[in-house]
Design a protein around this motif. Structure first.
Motif, mmCIF file in Angstrom:
data_model
loop_
_atom_site.group_PDB
_atom_site.id
_atom_site.type_symbol
_atom_site.label_atom_id
_atom_site.label_comp_id
_atom_site.label_asym_id
_atom_site.label_seq_id
_atom_site.Cartn_x
_atom_site.Cartn_y
_atom_site.Cartn_z
ATOM 1 N N VAL A 194 1.349 -0.895 -0.249
ATOM 2 C CA VAL A 194 -0.149 -0.014 0.307
ATOM 3 C C VAL A 194 0.283 1.056 0.207
ATOM 4 N N ASP A 195 0.656 2.356 -0.401
ATOM 5 C CA ASP A 195 1.212 3.426 -1.151
ATOM 6 C C ASP A 195 0.699 4.710 -0.192
ATOM 7 N N VAL A 196 1.575 4.863 0.666
ATOM 8 C CA VAL A 196 1.093 6.291 1.555
ATOM 9 C C VAL A 196 1.269 7.756 0.767
ATOM 10 N N ARG A 197 1.576 8.790 0.846
ATOM 11 C CA ARG A 197 1.553 10.352 0.512
ATOM 12 C C ARG A 197 1.522 10.765 2.025
ATOM 13 N N LYS A 198 2.614 11.761 2.614
ATOM 14 C CA LYS A 198 1.654 12.460 3.106
ATOM 15 C C LYS A 198 1.736 13.608 2.964
ATOM 16 N N VAL A 199 0.809 14.311 3.968
ATOM 17 C CA VAL A 199 0.958 16.184 3.780
ATOM 18 C C VAL A 199 0.897 16.197 5.187
ATOM 19 N N ASP A 200 1.423 17.467 5.273
ATOM 20 C CA ASP A 200 1.640 17.650 7.161
ATOM 21 C C ASP A 200 1.393 19.046 7.179
ATOM 22 N N LEU A 201 0.311 19.815 7.616
ATOM 23 C CA LEU A 201 0.978 21.253 7.093
ATOM 24 C C LEU A 201 1.483 21.488 7.650
ATOM 25 N N SER A 202 1.338 21.861 9.416
ATOM 26 C CA SER A 202 2.408 21.992 10.323
ATOM 27 C C SER A 202 4.026 21.708 9.954
ATOM 28 N N ILE A 203 4.245 20.708 9.487
ATOM 29 C CA ILE A 203 5.785 20.475 9.019
ATOM 30 C C ILE A 203 6.674 21.048 8.114
ATOM 31 N N GLU A 204 5.670 21.875 7.086
ATOM 32 C CA GLU A 204 5.637 22.748 6.271
ATOM 33 C C GLU A 204 6.026 23.986 6.873
ATOM 34 N N LEU A 205 5.106 24.374 7.865
ATOM 35 C CA LEU A 205 6.144 25.949 8.423
ATOM 36 C C LEU A 205 6.929 26.380 9.067
ATOM 37 N N GLN A 206 6.675 24.195 10.036
ATOM 38 C CA GLN A 206 8.374 24.292 10.948
ATOM 39 C C GLN A 206 9.627 24.407 10.390
ATOM 40 N N ILE A 207 9.740 23.686 8.572
ATOM 41 C CA ILE A 207 10.463 23.534 7.388
ATOM 42 C C ILE A 207 11.402 25.364 7.758
ATOM 43 N N LEU A 208 9.910 26.100 7.164
ATOM 44 C CA LEU A 208 10.293 27.436 6.829
ATOM 45 C C LEU A 208 10.814 27.827 8.106
ATOM 46 N N ALA A 209 9.802 27.583 9.096
ATOM 47 C CA ALA A 209 11.079 28.658 10.399
ATOM 48 C C ALA A 209 12.246 28.251 10.987
ATOM 49 N N TYR A 210 12.633 27.340 10.447
ATOM 50 C CA TYR A 210 14.419 27.041 10.435
ATOM 51 C C TYR A 210 15.093 27.589 10.145
ATOM 52 N N HIS A 211 14.214 27.676 8.530
ATOM 53 C CA HIS A 211 15.249 28.819 8.042
ATOM 54 C C HIS A 211 15.368 30.055 7.343
ATOM 55 N N GLU A 212 13.770 30.751 8.771
ATOM 56 C CA GLU A 212 13.772 31.573 9.507
ATOM 57 C C GLU A 212 14.393 31.834 10.167
ATOM 58 N N GLN A 213 14.849 31.336 11.060
ATOM 59 C CA GLN A 213 15.255 31.704 12.233
ATOM 60 C C GLN A 213 17.278 31.486 11.738
ATOM 61 N N ARG A 214 17.616 30.812 10.734
ATOM 62 C CA ARG A 214 19.021 30.718 10.844
ATOM 63 C C ARG A 214 19.077 32.059 9.995
ATOM 64 N N LYS A 215 17.553 32.501 9.247
ATOM 65 C CA LYS A 215 18.322 34.036 8.068
ATOM 66 C C LYS A 215 18.822 35.159 9.509
ATOM 67 N N THR A 216 17.697 35.215 10.625
ATOM 68 C CA THR A 216 17.814 36.619 11.681
ATOM 69 C C THR A 216 18.785 36.326 12.154
ATOM 70 N N GLN A 217 19.100 35.346 12.863
ATOM 71 C CA GLN A 217 20.252 34.765 13.971
ATOM 72 C C GLN A 217 21.237 35.334 13.846
ATOM 73 N N GLY A 218 21.921 35.202 12.305
ATOM 74 C CA GLY A 218 23.203 36.442 12.035
ATOM 75 C C GLY A 218 23.332 37.444 13.292
ATOM 76 N N ALA A 219 21.597 38.397 12.026
ATOM 77 C CA ALA A 219 21.987 39.851 13.262
ATOM 78 C C ALA A 219 21.267 39.859 14.480
ATOM 79 N N ALA A 220 21.193 38.947 14.351
ATOM 80 C CA ALA A 220 20.604 39.237 15.975
ATOM 81 C C ALA A 220 21.327 39.204 17.320
ATOM 82 N N THR A 221 22.373 37.859 16.385
ATOM 83 C CA THR A 221 23.821 37.578 17.880
ATOM 84 C C THR A 221 24.405 38.718 17.462
ATOM 85 N N ALA A 222 24.603 39.620 16.406
ATOM 86 C CA ALA A 222 25.324 40.259 16.807
ATOM 87 C C ALA A 222 25.308 41.793 17.329
#
Lengths: 222, 222
Positions: A194-222
């Motif tokens: 049986v083939d299962v494909r998964k669509v998880d709305l909150s996981i996609e947002l969390q992946i974006l949040a990770y990259h977003e955090q990395r973007k702003t991190q440099g500025a915040a730490t400085a």
DNA sequence: AGGAGTTTGTGAACGCGAGAACAAACCGGA
DNA sequence: TCCGGTTTGTTCTCGCGTTCACAAACTCCT
């Protein structure tokens, strides 16, 4: 002997390519509606948002449907991809769990226009059995077996809360459903065939949040 | 100097690993709620639906949070992953396009429980501006700039029809939004520094259809 | 304290996918 | 018919991700 060279291509297409074919198909439909008769791999690649080399390689798995020095006939290629994916035929689909998301799915026009026909909306909650969504009666979940059998349903969509998803999947598998699209945020346990494909709305947002955090991190730490 | 070795891990985590971290996080939350204090990589791998070797390698990118011969402390690992993803902080989110799907997203509890706060629901259609969805007023799309500025919104969700999506994306980018979750079935054109993740419902079904066709093909041809 | 058993973290091998680069093939004009 | 320009289909190389396998490290029992 098990079809050693099936007449119509379809040897074994890489999974990454299969995932992109629907994107190409959509781009071709758009081009066709705009009246474009022929397009180069570069044009189609831009429309699909990919590299033209990758596009050509993907298409080469299906066969040689282009003409060197010219490009691809939009309608011809469109048909070939549609046939390869299998959306030239009619796929009966059943949706289980008619909450907000289930209703959105039932109303989504992109299904019907691509060969998918919603034959039933099922929900375990009796309060929802009065409703009519997208012109279809919401029926009790217990009718799954009958409906799946009557319509030869092979594809099921789960849009229930997480706790109910595994039970629904088990019942679907027992009915002979062999492809499941799961929107419930849980891991499904199903037989290997049986083939299962998964669509998880909150996981996609969390992946974006990770990259977003990395973007702003440099500025915040400085 | 640009933080050459930031004190708290976070060197550069492979993209494939980043995509799985939210799955691990959810599995850990479930284990924690069940009262499990410690778990092995094998247990967690089963709960997350992956290979245990892959799980261990993924976790090794974050640091050494386990104990050999024992396993992982559920709550500790859960916090470490949440911090790494960035869901320990609060992410304001704006949703544009309050049709069926937009309403489903607004009502989805999985967002708030994971650090995402929906600060606004926007729609271009005046007929929808009377509505209140999930306790939030639906506002005109024109208020995007003000809201994005007032709440320092970095993440936007597009749930509009395909034709409107590019315009919405352009306006979002102009507002300083740098992460977009796109549910519209179209390719978005954005600057390189903006992250876009795409969720296409019909593409997932088409991928299933392809495999389904391959399954039944052998029997039909014979 | 020591040894048996268990589990993590990682080094190495392997396979798949992405992208560059180019030869083969086609069209149009002279 | 021949030649220049264009575009496809394919080969090759490189990098990423997955998986195996095992040493290091910890616990528990005697």
């Amino acid at each position: 002997m098990t079809a050693r060279t099936s007449p119509e291509s379809a040897r074994d297409i890489p999974e990454a390519t299969v995932a992109r074919l629907p994107v190409y198909l959509r781009a071709l439909v758009t081009l066709s509606e705009q009246g474009t008769g022929t397009c180069s791999s570069e044009e189609l690649a831009v429309a699909a948002g990919v590299n033209s080399a990758k596009l050509r390689k993907d298409l080469s798995y299906l066969g040689s449907y282009g003409t060197r020095g010219v490009g691809y006939d939009v309608d011809y290629l469109r048909y070939q991809i549609a046939r390869e994916i299998g959306v030239t035929q009619d796929w009966p689909v059943v949706i289980v769990g008619i909450g907000n998301l289930g209703q959105a799915l039932a109303n989504y026009s992109g299904f019907r226009s691509r060969g998918f026909r919603v034959v039933a909306l099922l929900d375990a909650d009796p309060a929802r059995h009065e409703a009519v969504v997208a012109g279809i009666d919401v029926r009790p979940f217990d009718e799954l077996e009958r409906i799946a059998h009557d319509h030869s349903v092979a594809i099921g969509v789960i849009a229930t809360p997480a706790v109910a998803a595994q039970d629904v999947a088990d019942r679907m598998v027992a009915c002979g459903i062999t492809s499941i699209l799961n929107f419930a945020p849980t891991v499904l346990n199903v037989p290997a065939e049986v083939d299962v494909r998964k669509v998880d709305l909150s996981i996609e947002l969390q992946i974006l949040a990770y990259h977003e955090q990395r973007k702003t991190q440099g500025a915040a730490t400085a």
